[in-house]
Design a protein around this motif. Structure first.
Motif, PDB file in Angstrom:
ATOM      1  N   GLY A 137       0.841  -1.196   0.000  1.00 28.72           N
ATOM      2  CA  GLY A 137       0.000   0.000   0.000  1.00 28.72           C
ATOM      3  C   GLY A 137       0.870   1.238   0.000  1.00 28.72           C
ATOM      4  N   ASP A 138       0.663   2.102   1.001  1.00 21.51           N
ATOM      5  CA  ASP A 138       1.467   3.319   1.119  1.00 21.51           C
ATOM      6  C   ASP A 138       2.589   3.186   2.150  1.00 21.51           C
ATOM      7  OD1 ASP A 138      -0.077   4.691  -0.751  1.00 21.51           O
ATOM      8  OD2 ASP A 138      -1.536   5.303   0.770  1.00 21.51           O
ATOM      9  N   THR A 139       2.784   1.976   2.657  1.00 20.85           N
ATOM     10  CA  THR A 139       3.786   1.757   3.699  1.00 20.85           C
ATOM     11  C   THR A 139       4.978   0.992   3.136  1.00 20.85           C
ATOM     12  OG1 THR A 139       2.078   1.722   5.414  1.00 20.85           O
ATOM     13  CG2 THR A 139       4.211   0.780   5.983  1.00 20.85           C
ATOM     14  N   PHE A 140       6.171   1.461   3.512  1.00 20.50           N
ATOM     15  CA  PHE A 140       7.410   0.832   3.068  1.00 20.50           C
ATOM     16  C   PHE A 140       8.098   0.192   4.276  1.00 20.50           C
ATOM     17  CE2 PHE A 140       6.386   4.401   0.428  1.00 20.50           C
ATOM     18  CZ  PHE A 140       6.759   4.068  -0.863  1.00 20.50           C
ATOM     19  N   LYS A 141       8.879  -0.851   4.001  1.00 22.93           N
ATOM     20  CA  LYS A 141       9.628  -1.498   5.077  1.00 22.93           C
ATOM     21  C   LYS A 141      11.057  -1.740   4.612  1.00 22.93           C
ATOM     22  CE  LYS A 141       9.198  -5.902   6.085  1.00 22.93           C
ATOM     23  NZ  LYS A 141       8.647  -7.180   6.598  1.00 22.93           N
ATOM     24  N   LEU A 142      12.023  -1.291   5.436  1.00 22.05           N
ATOM     25  CA  LEU A 142      13.436  -1.548   5.177  1.00 22.05           C
ATOM     26  C   LEU A 142      13.882  -2.711   6.052  1.00 22.05           C
ATOM     27  CD1 LEU A 142      16.287  -0.720   4.056  1.00 22.05           C
ATOM     28  CD2 LEU A 142      16.521   0.677   6.130  1.00 22.05           C
ATOM     29  N   ALA A 143      14.556  -3.667   5.428  1.00 19.14           N
ATOM     30  CA  ALA A 143      15.068  -4.819   6.170  1.00 19.14           C
ATOM     31  C   ALA A 143      16.490  -5.124   5.712  1.00 19.14           C
ATOM     32  CB  ALA A 143      14.169  -6.041   5.967  1.00 19.14           C
ATOM     33  N   CYS A 144      17.292  -5.612   6.632  1.00 22.65           N
ATOM     34  CA  CYS A 144      18.613  -6.134   6.275  1.00 22.65           C
ATOM     35  C   CYS A 144      18.432  -7.612   5.954  1.00 22.65           C
ATOM     36  CB  CYS A 144      19.593  -5.953   7.430  1.00 22.65           C
ATOM     37  SG  CYS A 144      21.215  -6.679   7.119  1.00 22.65           S
ATOM     38  N   ASP A 145      18.715  -7.988   4.709  1.00 20.88           N
ATOM     39  CA  ASP A 145      18.519  -9.380   4.320  1.00 20.88           C
ATOM     40  C   ASP A 145      19.833 -10.138   4.147  1.00 20.88           C
ATOM     41  OD1 ASP A 145      19.405  -8.223   2.004  1.00 20.88           O
ATOM     42  OD2 ASP A 145      17.711  -8.834   0.756  1.00 20.88           O
ATOM     43  N   GLY A 146      20.935  -9.517   4.556  1.00 22.12           N
ATOM     44  CA  GLY A 146      22.221 -10.207   4.505  1.00 22.12           C
ATOM     45  C   GLY A 146      23.276  -9.359   5.196  1.00 22.12           C
ATOM     46  N   ALA A 147      24.013  -9.958   6.158  1.00 27.22           N
ATOM     47  CA  ALA A 147      25.056  -9.214   6.873  1.00 27.22           C
ATOM     48  C   ALA A 147      26.165 -10.178   7.252  1.00 27.22           C
ATOM     49  CB  ALA A 147      24.490  -8.542   8.111  1.00 27.22           C
ATOM     50  N   ASN A 148      27.407  -9.814   6.920  1.00 27.50           N
ATOM     51  CA  ASN A 148      28.536 -10.661   7.279  1.00 27.50           C
ATOM     52  C   ASN A 148      28.847 -10.605   8.764  1.00 27.50           C
ATOM     53  OD1 ASN A 148      29.000 -11.526   4.646  1.00 27.50           O
ATOM     54  ND2 ASN A 148      30.323  -9.786   4.182  1.00 27.50           N
ATOM     55  N   ASP A 149      28.598  -9.456   9.373  1.00 31.46           N
ATOM     56  CA  ASP A 149      28.965  -9.257  10.778  1.00 31.46           C
ATOM     57  C   ASP A 149      27.944  -8.336  11.431  1.00 31.46           C
ATOM     58  OD1 ASP A 149      30.295  -9.187  13.165  1.00 31.46           O
ATOM     59  OD2 ASP A 149      31.763  -7.687  12.530  1.00 31.46           O
ATOM     60  N   GLY A 150      26.697  -8.778  11.485  1.00 34.01           N
ATOM     61  CA  GLY A 150      25.639  -7.956  12.048  1.00 34.01           C
ATOM     62  C   GLY A 150      24.348  -8.743  12.130  1.00 34.01           C
ATOM     63  N   VAL A 151      23.319  -8.064  12.607  1.00 33.99           N
ATOM     64  CA  VAL A 151      22.017  -8.705  12.794  1.00 33.99           C
ATOM     65  C   VAL A 151      21.123  -8.406  11.602  1.00 33.99           C
ATOM     66  CG1 VAL A 151      19.988  -8.840  14.275  1.00 33.99           C
ATOM     67  CG2 VAL A 151      22.246  -8.517  15.285  1.00 33.99           C
ATOM     68  N   GLU A 152      20.515  -9.450  11.067  1.00 35.83           N
ATOM     69  CA  GLU A 152      19.573  -9.270   9.968  1.00 35.83           C
ATOM     70  C   GLU A 152      18.162  -9.083  10.519  1.00 35.83           C
ATOM     71  OE1 GLU A 152      19.999 -12.628   7.412  1.00 35.83           O
ATOM     72  OE2 GLU A 152      22.170 -12.388   7.219  1.00 35.83           O
ATOM     73  N   GLY A 153      17.280  -8.592   9.657  1.00 35.16           N
ATOM     74  CA  GLY A 153      15.885  -8.433  10.056  1.00 35.16           C
ATOM     75  C   GLY A 153      15.348  -7.055   9.737  1.00 35.16           C
ATOM     76  N   ASP A 154      14.124  -6.796  10.165  1.00 33.17           N
ATOM     77  CA  ASP A 154      13.451  -5.530   9.878  1.00 33.17           C
ATOM     78  C   ASP A 154      14.087  -4.377  10.651  1.00 33.17           C
ATOM     79  OD1 ASP A 154      11.698  -6.984   8.312  1.00 33.17           O
ATOM     80  OD2 ASP A 154      10.286  -7.297   9.959  1.00 33.17           O
ATOM     81  N   ILE A 155      14.188  -3.224   9.988  1.00 34.59           N
ATOM     82  CA  ILE A 155      14.847  -2.063  10.580  1.00 34.59           C
ATOM     83  C   ILE A 155      13.891  -0.886  10.752  1.00 34.59           C
ATOM     84  CG2 ILE A 155      16.650  -0.314  10.237  1.00 34.59           C
ATOM     85  CD1 ILE A 155      18.223  -2.455   8.717  1.00 34.59           C
ATOM     86  N   LEU A 156      13.118  -0.571   9.702  1.00 31.68           N
ATOM     87  CA  LEU A 156      12.285   0.636   9.756  1.00 31.68           C
ATOM     88  C   LEU A 156      11.079   0.484   8.850  1.00 31.68           C
ATOM     89  CD1 LEU A 156      12.068   3.689  10.669  1.00 31.68           C
ATOM     90  CD2 LEU A 156      13.193   4.240   8.501  1.00 31.68           C
ATOM     91  N   CYS A 157       9.917   0.864   9.340  1.00 31.48           N
ATOM     92  CA  CYS A 157       8.724   1.005   8.519  1.00 31.48           C
ATOM     93  C   CYS A 157       8.440   2.494   8.363  1.00 31.48           C
ATOM     94  CB  CYS A 157       7.524   0.312   9.167  1.00 31.48           C
ATOM     95  SG  CYS A 157       7.603  -1.485   9.102  1.00 31.48           S
ATOM     96  N   PHE A 158       8.053   2.895   7.170  1.00 30.75           N
ATOM     97  CA  PHE A 158       7.888   4.331   6.939  1.00 30.75           C
ATOM     98  C   PHE A 158       6.889   4.613   5.827  1.00 30.75           C
ATOM     99  CE2 PHE A 158      11.323   2.828   4.253  1.00 30.75           C
ATOM    100  CZ  PHE A 158      11.133   3.459   3.036  1.00 30.75           C
ATOM    101  N   THR A 159       6.414   5.833   5.843  1.00 25.95           N
ATOM    102  CA  THR A 159       5.627   6.370   4.735  1.00 25.95           C
ATOM    103  C   THR A 159       6.379   7.589   4.210  1.00 25.95           C
ATOM    104  OG1 THR A 159       4.342   7.752   6.246  1.00 25.95           O
ATOM    105  CG2 THR A 159       3.449   5.577   5.723  1.00 25.95           C
ATOM    106  N   MET A 160       5.811   8.251   3.218  1.00 26.06           N
ATOM    107  CA  MET A 160       6.452   9.438   2.668  1.00 26.06           C
ATOM    108  C   MET A 160       5.505  10.632   2.757  1.00 26.06           C
ATOM    109  SD  MET A 160       8.587   8.190  -0.644  1.00 26.06           S
ATOM    110  CE  MET A 160       9.493   6.645  -0.633  1.00 26.06           C
ATOM    111  N   LYS A 161       6.080  11.788   2.986  1.00 26.76           N
ATOM    112  CA  LYS A 161       5.337  13.037   3.041  1.00 26.76           C
ATOM    113  C   LYS A 161       5.898  13.975   1.984  1.00 26.76           C
ATOM    114  CE  LYS A 161       4.858  17.131   5.999  1.00 26.76           C
ATOM    115  NZ  LYS A 161       5.241  17.721   7.306  1.00 26.76           N
ATOM    116  N   SER A 162       5.023  14.599   1.224  1.00 22.30           N
ATOM    117  CA  SER A 162       5.445  15.528   0.187  1.00 22.30           C
ATOM    118  C   SER A 162       5.667  16.914   0.796  1.00 22.30           C
ATOM    119  CB  SER A 162       4.387  15.604  -0.913  1.00 22.30           C
ATOM    120  OG  SER A 162       4.823  16.422  -1.971  1.00 22.30           O
TER     121      SER A 162
END
Length: 494
Positions: A359-384
């Motif tokens: 819909g109007d919602t975006f989700k940023l996720a780390c889907d691969g990391a050599n030395d870190g934690v993977e998973g969801d990071i931020l959900c966001f929308t956009m404002k003009s």
């Protein structure tokens, strides 16, 4: 007419005990000769054959006194026309005030050339020399590990490992210095807007949606839609009411060829970033390349040899600016759910990120990391954000990122549910393996835990297990002992 005063010499500074100006001299000399400022250990003399470049210590402040100033040196390991392992150690003689080359390492046939090249560079103008702050930051990053460099190789001996040091943060939990990542999304998926959001927060020194940042110079290479990228930055300036003139965020247009064997455009990018470090007096913290496709030089992204040429060029930026994180914006295939092109780039980066849209919602996720934690990071929308009016009176706009509070709440709840399940699974597995109270090795426990979700990413499962074990220990249900650790159910002890 009065006679001109004689020029002050290094010997004059030594006699006056002016350690601050001596410190300035060393940093100036290092900038001219493309070297680094180091300090000789107290227990090793200049004539001691064991005094090799790896024995020197970092110089973080001005010399505390004249004795320490006389232990300062400039180490030069990038000498023109010489082989890679040719290095020079230079210090100031206390009795004469002369700059002395204490030692030269590398092939003997290079030594005469090295002396001429170093002398030439020390006489060069310093108009474009980095500030002391930049030089110190570069030295701090380089000294994060106890390494010895021989040519293109870096050696760390077991005895030199010491204690583990945290990775230098750019955006804590998301981006780290001296690393490369890429971010993908489908066209219109918000990747350039989100990248602008991250870049603005680094440059302005604002925490990024709860993640600590290390402020510094940000250089955004907008290889496509440069005018739009300018408007995006303008939108952030207006959104945050940031009227400062010195926010170190720079947008650069143009389409560099980053698959060139000679790395000519990459070298030009290095020159630009170095000049900007001098202009702002700050180390570079983030280099963004937007996008991979527009900087690929017309080659085939699906060919491994072409993709490795791209990696070779991007590596130049990473190696030259160890205080920075290098981020590449990339396109996602319509059907694949992964980055377009050969898999070689995946193997070369330290982390990969993906944006998905519902819909109007975006989700940023780390889907691969050599030395870190993977998973969801931020959900966001956009404002003009309205920036002005065009010639027809229509608004000129650009978007900014707004965290989606409700979605974030749902995300937290989902994460908490997953972790609760992980703790329950870990408890049941330990209960089964302990067979009435026996201690269980961590490797065996983790291996059985992974079997609960065989399709899940291995690093994700390992992270969940570690968090579950910590939670069980914190609540007193599980105890650990020994090295390597073994675990026991508290109820079964005794």
């Amino acid at each position: 007419m009065s006679k001109p005063q004689p020029k002050e010499t290094l010997l004059d500074l030594i006699k006056a005990g002016d350690t601050e100006r001596l410190g300035d001299f060393f940093y100036t000399s290092a900038a001219k000769a493309r070297g680094t400022v180091k300090v000789r250990p107290v227990d090793i003399g200049w004539e001691d054959y064991t005094l090799t470049p790896d024995k020197f210590e970092p110089a973080d402040t001005d010399p505390a006194d004249m004795d320490e100033a006389m232990r300062w040196a400039v180490i030069v390991d990038d000498i023109p026309e010489c082989e890679a392992d040719t290095k020079a150690q230079m210090y100031v003689d206390r009795e004469t005030g002369d700059m002395i080359i204490a030692a030269l390492s590398g092939p003997a046939h290079d030594h005469d050339v090295a002396i001429r090249m170093v002398a030439r560079d020390l006489k060069a103008e310093q108009a474009n020399a980095p500030s002391r702050k930049v030089l110190r930051e570069t030295a701090r990053i380089a000294d994060n590990q106890n390494n010895q460099k021989i040519g293109k190789f870096t050696i760390t001996r077991f005895r030199d490992l010491g204690k583990a040091k945290p990775k230098p943060v750019v955006v804590k939990g998301v981006r780290y210095a001296d690393e490369i990542s890429y971010m993908v999304a489908k066209p219109g998926g918000g990747k350039s807007v989100l990248e602008t959001d991250i870049c603005y927060h680094i440059a302005s020194g604002r925490d990024w949606h709860g993640h600590k940042v290390e402020q510094g110079l940000v250089v955004y290479f907008a290889a496509e839609r440069k005018a739009l990228q300018d408007r995006r930055v303008m939108a952030y300036r207006k959104h945050y009411g940031d009227e400062r003139k010195d926010v170190p965020l720079v947008v650069i247009g143009g389409t560099p060829n980053l698959t060139d064997d000679k790395r000519q455009d990459a070298q030009e990018m290095v020159k630009i970033i170095r000049a900007l470090e001098v202009e702002y007096g700050l180390p570079c913290r983030c280099i963004t390349i937007d996008t991979l496709a527009r900087t690929f030089g017309g080659r085939d992204q699906n060919l491994g040899q072409d993709m490795m040429k791209y990696v070779h060029n991007v590596d130049l930026l990473k190696e030259t600016f160890p205080s920075a994180h290098t981020s590449v914006i990339h396109h996602e295939g319509w059907e694949t759910g992964r980055a377009k092109g050969g898999i070689d780039f995946d193997g070369a980066v330290d982390a990969s990120f993906r944006i998905t849209k519902t819909g109007d919602t975006f989700k940023l996720a780390c889907d691969g990391a050599n030395d870190g934690v993977e998973g969801d990071i931020l959900c966001f929308t956009m404002k003009s954000v309205e920036l002005g009016l065009d010639e027809d009176g229509e608004p000129i706009t650009a978007p900014v990122i707004i965290p989606a509070a409700d979605v974030v709440g749902d995300l937290v709840k989902a994460t908490e549910t997953k972790q609760a399940k992980a703790e329950a699974d870990a408890w049941d597995i330990l209960l089964e393996l302990s067979a009435g109270g026996h201690a269980v090795g961590g490797g065996m426990w983790l291996a059985k835990f992974r079997e609960t979700e065989p399709e899940a990413n291995e690093r994700t499962m390992q992270s969940r297990w570690h968090r579950a074990v910590k939670a069980l220990e914190k609540t007193g249900r599980v105890a650990s002992s020994g090295s390597p650790k073994v675990y026991t159910l508290v109820e079964m002890q005794g």
